[in-house]
Design a protein around this motif. Sequence first.
Motif, PDB file in Angstrom:
ATOM      1  N   GLN A  31       0.831  -1.209   0.000  1.00  0.00           N
ATOM      2  CA  GLN A  31       0.000   0.000   0.000  1.00  0.00           C
ATOM      3  C   GLN A  31       0.865   1.259   0.000  1.00  0.00           C
ATOM      4  OE1 GLN A  31      -3.557  -0.071   2.410  1.00  0.00           O
ATOM      5  NE2 GLN A  31      -3.322   2.079   2.995  1.00  0.00           N
ATOM      6  N   ALA A  32       1.953   1.256   0.771  1.00  0.00           N
ATOM      7  CA  ALA A  32       2.848   2.412   0.792  1.00  0.00           C
ATOM      8  C   ALA A  32       3.479   2.628  -0.580  1.00  0.00           C
ATOM      9  CB  ALA A  32       3.930   2.220   1.855  1.00  0.00           C
ATOM     10  N   ALA A  33       3.894   1.526  -1.233  1.00  0.00           N
ATOM     11  CA  ALA A  33       4.490   1.622  -2.565  1.00  0.00           C
ATOM     12  C   ALA A  33       3.476   2.135  -3.584  1.00  0.00           C
ATOM     13  CB  ALA A  33       5.034   0.266  -2.994  1.00  0.00           C
ATOM     14  N   ARG A  34       2.237   1.669  -3.460  1.00  0.00           N
ATOM     15  CA  ARG A  34       1.199   2.131  -4.386  1.00  0.00           C
ATOM     16  C   ARG A  34       0.935   3.631  -4.207  1.00  0.00           C
ATOM     17  NH1 ARG A  34      -2.060  -1.482  -3.322  1.00  0.00           N
ATOM     18  NH2 ARG A  34      -3.500  -0.435  -1.877  1.00  0.00           N
ATOM     19  N   HIS A  35       0.952   4.078  -2.970  1.00  0.00           N
ATOM     20  CA  HIS A  35       0.730   5.506  -2.687  1.00  0.00           C
ATOM     21  C   HIS A  35       1.834   6.351  -3.325  1.00  0.00           C
ATOM     22  CE1 HIS A  35      -1.112   8.697  -0.139  1.00  0.00           C
ATOM     23  NE2 HIS A  35       0.100   9.223  -0.214  1.00  0.00           N
ATOM     24  N   ILE A  36       3.089   5.912  -3.179  1.00  0.00           N
ATOM     25  CA  ILE A  36       4.209   6.649  -3.772  1.00  0.00           C
ATOM     26  C   ILE A  36       4.127   6.601  -5.298  1.00  0.00           C
ATOM     27  CG2 ILE A  36       6.723   6.681  -4.047  1.00  0.00           C
ATOM     28  CD1 ILE A  36       6.885   5.629  -1.147  1.00  0.00           C
ATOM     29  N   GLY A  37       3.794   5.425  -5.858  1.00  0.00           N
ATOM     30  CA  GLY A  37       3.665   5.307  -7.314  1.00  0.00           C
ATOM     31  C   GLY A  37       2.588   6.218  -7.870  1.00  0.00           C
ATOM     32  N   VAL A  81      11.592   1.100  -2.474  1.00  0.00           N
ATOM     33  CA  VAL A  81      11.876   1.370  -3.888  1.00  0.00           C
ATOM     34  C   VAL A  81      11.677   0.141  -4.772  1.00  0.00           C
ATOM     35  CG1 VAL A  81      13.708   1.994  -5.519  1.00  0.00           C
ATOM     36  CG2 VAL A  81      13.311   3.389  -3.498  1.00  0.00           C
ATOM     37  N   PRO A  82      12.141  -1.067  -4.390  1.00  0.00           N
ATOM     38  CA  PRO A  82      11.877  -2.234  -5.255  1.00  0.00           C
ATOM     39  C   PRO A  82      10.386  -2.445  -5.517  1.00  0.00           C
ATOM     40  CG  PRO A  82      13.550  -2.765  -3.626  1.00  0.00           C
ATOM     41  CD  PRO A  82      12.994  -1.433  -3.234  1.00  0.00           C
ATOM     42  N   ALA A  83       9.560  -2.245  -4.500  1.00  0.00           N
ATOM     43  CA  ALA A  83       8.115  -2.442  -4.675  1.00  0.00           C
ATOM     44  C   ALA A  83       7.525  -1.375  -5.591  1.00  0.00           C
ATOM     45  CB  ALA A  83       7.424  -2.429  -3.312  1.00  0.00           C
ATOM     46  N   VAL A  84       7.970  -0.125  -5.456  1.00  0.00           N
ATOM     47  CA  VAL A  84       7.479   0.952  -6.323  1.00  0.00           C
ATOM     48  C   VAL A  84       7.901   0.683  -7.766  1.00  0.00           C
ATOM     49  CG1 VAL A  84       7.540   3.419  -6.807  1.00  0.00           C
ATOM     50  CG2 VAL A  84       7.546   2.625  -4.439  1.00  0.00           C
ATOM     51  N   ALA A  85       9.154   0.281  -7.956  1.00  0.00           N
ATOM     52  CA  ALA A  85       9.661  -0.001  -9.306  1.00  0.00           C
ATOM     53  C   ALA A  85       8.881  -1.135  -9.966  1.00  0.00           C
ATOM     54  CB  ALA A  85      11.142  -0.347  -9.239  1.00  0.00           C
ATOM     55  N   GLN A  86       8.549  -2.158  -9.192  1.00  0.00           N
ATOM     56  CA  GLN A  86       7.782  -3.279  -9.744  1.00  0.00           C
ATOM     57  C   GLN A  86       6.410  -2.814 -10.198  1.00  0.00           C
ATOM     58  OE1 GLN A  86       6.740  -6.396  -6.940  1.00  0.00           O
ATOM     59  NE2 GLN A  86       6.791  -7.955  -8.557  1.00  0.00           N
TER      60      GLN A  86
END
Length: 555
Positions: A374-380, A423-428
């Motif tokens: 969820q945090a990665a999705r928010h940043i993306g 960062v890996p999760a956002v990049a994915q």
Amino acid sequence: MLLGIDVGGTFTDAVVVDDGRVISHAKIPTTHGRLLECIAEAIDCSLLGLAAENITRVALSTTIVTNAIVEKRIAKVGLFVIPGPGVEIENLVPVPPVVLSGYTDHRGREVAGVTEHEIATAASRLSECETFAISGKFANRNPQQELQAAAWLKRETGLRHITVGSKLTGTLNFWRRTNSAYYNAAVWPCFRDFSEAVEAALTQRNIHAPVYIVKADGGTMPLAAAQNLPVEAIFTGPAASVFGVMTLSCPKIPAVSLDIGGTTTDIALWQNGLPLFAKQGIAIDGYPTSIRALRLRSVGIGGDSYVRLIDGKLKIGPERLGPAMALGGKVPTVSDAFIVAGLADFGERRFAEQAMVSLGGSKVKETAVRIIDQAARHIGDAIEAFIAEWSAEPVYRVEDIVRPELFTPKLLVGVGGAASGLVPAVAQKMGVAYELPVGGAVVNAMGAAVARPTLEVTLQADTAAGEYTVAECGIKAALPKSRFTMNDAQELSKHYLLERAEQAGIAAADMEIVQQEEFNVVRGFSTVGKIMSCQLQIKPGVLTTIAGFSKEEWQ
């Protein structure tokens, strides 16, 4: 040796750079409300085993200006404007201004003067104001009314500092310039106290090197000069981060850099190996200003972001209520999720697991993965919105219409203490590659240490009137020759930039033209002259790249 210090929302970092290598670093919890304590401790820790007298330059990035504005801890300002006739001023500036009667026309000619009596009368009504700011509509083309009004006001009030709008920038846009002047005056007292305390702390430690502060455009300026222009020091943390990335990675393909700290994630866009700049100027508290800055966006997601359940749904940030439970904190955080998911190894894992239990029952790893996702999705989502906003901005040149510069990121560069977890999760999610440069945990302090000093001047020339102005220097004079060309304007701008740089103790290397334009002056169907504008600056950049690290823990 170069000493860089970054005062962040969670930690204060210090690094010492020597011969292109980081030879020492320190990370100290930021003591909010007592910033000098954490700054002094960071200096002491980073200089253990090193000779303080070998420090040749000190540079800071700090939240002092930004925090003062956000927390409304700013001085009461008496704002004077000289708008001329027919200008609507309501709701365009942060406080109700005093409107003076004089004005200068668009070519810098005084049409009506400001009187000393109206300055004195207004000053007596505003005796409770701690500082003052003065801004005239076309003062960038003739600053004399602003300067005269400031002299009268200083005599009436006895104040040490009065902000003059044309000293901040020589570009057009009256309201941006006026808002810049207001906020410069508003933060002057707190920044003065901060800078004086920093200088005292350095002197006590036998550090007598020149001291600089990072500006919003990523360059630095002498701390002594910044005491008169403190608004330039807003958003210095994210700017230092960008130039830290430049020293470590400097992506050559379209990229997004993410500085993920304990409280926020700072986003910057990169094209052709350089960070993108805001096209006009940053907004402060919703008011547009003329402060030139990197194009940045901050999102309230970081390693210490507070995680809780609201109506059965996870809510992450933007609040930070202390450290991770693994480190003795009282509430679950994103960092606790990193530990349980196996992406970080610090603190007490059992407390991090308790944090996950409080959010999702016994399946602690699944809860941790949900939080990170969820945090990665928010940043993306924030990155995509940021890029869309940049693409939708109006263009002002034919070249931008014929050959529009599209931005499609192909790389994420992650720095900051929480980058490895997110960062890996956002990049994915974005379908792009990523990299995590070595030493990224103290990238802001690195960026501050090596950021190049910058200054700018804006020359306005009117060949029909035979005059030119350089607002930042308070100059209005006759043109040196009758046939004055744009090449002459560039050379004259260079002269004043060199002069201004010498006064500030800055090496004027690698100059660049930020903006230039010229228009014909027509009378009776004939061209009788030109109006020219040339804005020149010392280009932001880095004094040196970081070639490596001397500490074993960086290997």
